[in-house]
Design an enzyme around this catalytic site. Sequence first.
Site, PDB file in Angstrom:
ATOM      1  N   ASP A   1       0.857  -1.179   0.000  1.00 38.19           N
ATOM      2  CA  ASP A   1       0.000   0.000   0.000  1.00 38.19           C
ATOM      3  C   ASP A   1       0.896   1.234   0.000  1.00 38.19           C
ATOM      4  OD1 ASP A   1       0.905   0.310   2.581  1.00 38.19           O
ATOM      5  OD2 ASP A   1      -0.966  -0.265   3.521  1.00 38.19           O
TER       6      ASP A   1
ATOM      7  N   GLY B   1      -0.807   5.810   2.697  1.00 39.86           N
ATOM      8  CA  GLY B   1      -1.809   6.853   2.902  1.00 39.86           C
ATOM      9  C   GLY B   1      -2.706   6.600   4.095  1.00 39.86           C
ATOM     10  N   PHE B   2      -3.197   5.371   4.235  1.00 38.95           N
ATOM     11  CA  PHE B   2      -4.103   5.068   5.345  1.00 38.95           C
ATOM     12  C   PHE B   2      -3.421   5.312   6.681  1.00 38.95           C
ATOM     13  CE2 PHE B   2      -5.719   2.190   8.585  1.00 38.95           C
ATOM     14  CZ  PHE B   2      -7.063   2.533   8.593  1.00 38.95           C
TER      15      PHE B   2
ATOM     16  N   ASP C   1      -3.230   8.073  -1.647  1.00 36.49           N
ATOM     17  CA  ASP C   1      -4.576   8.637  -1.593  1.00 36.49           C
ATOM     18  C   ASP C   1      -4.843   9.210  -0.214  1.00 36.49           C
ATOM     19  OD1 ASP C   1      -4.550   6.072  -0.374  1.00 36.49           O
ATOM     20  OD2 ASP C   1      -6.727   5.989  -0.496  1.00 36.49           O
TER      21      ASP C   1
ATOM     22  N   GLY D   1     -11.427   3.625   1.952  1.00 33.95           N
ATOM     23  CA  GLY D   1     -12.335   4.408   2.775  1.00 33.95           C
ATOM     24  C   GLY D   1     -13.552   3.666   3.272  1.00 33.95           C
TER      25      GLY D   1
ATOM     26  N   ASP E   1      -7.601  -7.693   1.793  1.00 37.01           N
ATOM     27  CA  ASP E   1      -6.516  -7.848   2.767  1.00 37.01           C
ATOM     28  C   ASP E   1      -7.011  -7.353   4.117  1.00 37.01           C
ATOM     29  OD1 ASP E   1      -4.836  -5.233   3.856  1.00 37.01           O
ATOM     30  OD2 ASP E   1      -6.099  -4.805   2.127  1.00 37.01           O
TER      31      ASP E   1
ATOM     32  N   CYS F   1      -5.050 -27.607  13.704  1.00 36.98           N
ATOM     33  CA  CYS F   1      -6.176 -28.523  13.899  1.00 36.98           C
ATOM     34  C   CYS F   1      -5.777 -29.984  13.689  1.00 36.98           C
ATOM     35  CB  CYS F   1      -7.318 -28.144  12.964  1.00 36.98           C
ATOM     36  SG  CYS F   1      -8.127 -26.587  13.424  1.00 36.98           S
TER      37      CYS F   1
ATOM     38  N   HIS G   1      -4.311 -21.127  12.031  1.00 41.21           N
ATOM     39  CA  HIS G   1      -5.687 -21.552  11.773  1.00 41.21           C
ATOM     40  C   HIS G   1      -6.492 -20.442  11.098  1.00 41.21           C
ATOM     41  CE1 HIS G   1      -9.650 -23.288  12.146  1.00 41.21           C
ATOM     42  NE2 HIS G   1     -10.034 -22.117  12.616  1.00 41.21           N
TER      43      HIS G   1
END
Length: 400
Positions: free
Chosen positions: A93, A96-97, A147, A217, A267, A310, A336
């Site tokens: 990425d 920006g986030f 962004d 967003g 993701d 498992c 898991h």
Amino acid sequence: MAVRWELLRRDPASAARLGRLHTPRGVIETPVFMPVGTQATVKTLNPEEVWDLGARIILSNTYHLYLRPGHDLVQEAGGLHRFMNWKGAVLTDSGGFQVFSLADLRKITEEGVQFRSHIDGSTHFLSPEKAIAVENALGADIIMAFDECTPWPCDYDYAKRSIERTARWAARCKAAHARPDEQALFGIVQGSTFADLRRQSAEEIVALDFPGYGIGGLSVGEPKELMHEMLEVQVPLLPDDRPRYLMGVGSPEDLVEGVWRGVDMFDCVLPTRIARHGTVFVPDGKMTVRNAEFARDFLPIQEGCDCYACRNFSRAYIRHLLKADEMLGLRLCSIHNLRFLVRLMEEIRAALAAGTFAEYRKAFLERWHAGEAERRERARAAGGAGHAPGPAEPLLPENR
């Protein structure tokens, strides 16, 4: 073109698509969930374990790798794949986030964002050109445009200014991209929860002609119904022959609903984040194996699951590890959860290939929601927290 998406089949009952993403490091079947390796590692797992889970593409975070160890060092090491010894594809990425999550530590201008590091308080400036230069140096197969990610709720006027800035920044990212034959640059559409802004953003970003599109967003606190509504508005406006990537979304029910609405890639850090509190995915919801009810439960986390945890260990043993703060407990829960999501996408792809996705979706969601409701009711009756994953974690350093 560095990355090409191939349509194999459309679902007759929904907007879902079965496809293949052709990358420099192999073909990835879509729809696909991408485990997150924020710091160039999927938390508690080694690359071979991630590969053995069935993952063929992972996400790493530009913001974090820029701050530590530095993109120049990663480039010197031969790029992200060699640095972390991962033989599959990588998506980064733009950062920006994360930068926009630093509400008290950043200042936005038309040129970019000035921010202070959450690590040491040092000041940095990230522009579209700088973000792309960092991503070019990291060397991922797919890179994302820089962004502005707005929070929820968000003022309409601010959201409108934001999508217009995001479009201008996207054009600058494309102009700055130095490795288009080796790395696919995806644009990102925004618009908060305003349908007209979602349409405007899609129109402006699609006009720039990217090889794929991120949907940003969403899953930032808004009700799920609003997220679904925005997907129904925006996804049909994205090119039919390009992959669509819903960023930061990874709960099982959201994956199913996202695919239903035409999304190809997802993701999220959720599977490893909740694993650190002993919470695991099972077909009828989320279950917290560190709870006392599992102290003498010698069944696997999920009967019939083919994951390493498992196949080899009981709920009682994993609970013991978690209560004793043993790292193996976190690793087993993470293994898991990631295998659960990878297998979920395998099942979705099989249902799409067979033309039975509508039936699969109905059965999955009915079982999931019924189990979640039953656990909430039991928790209320007991006066407990149900499957709550534990105390809230700060958004950084791990974010989405």
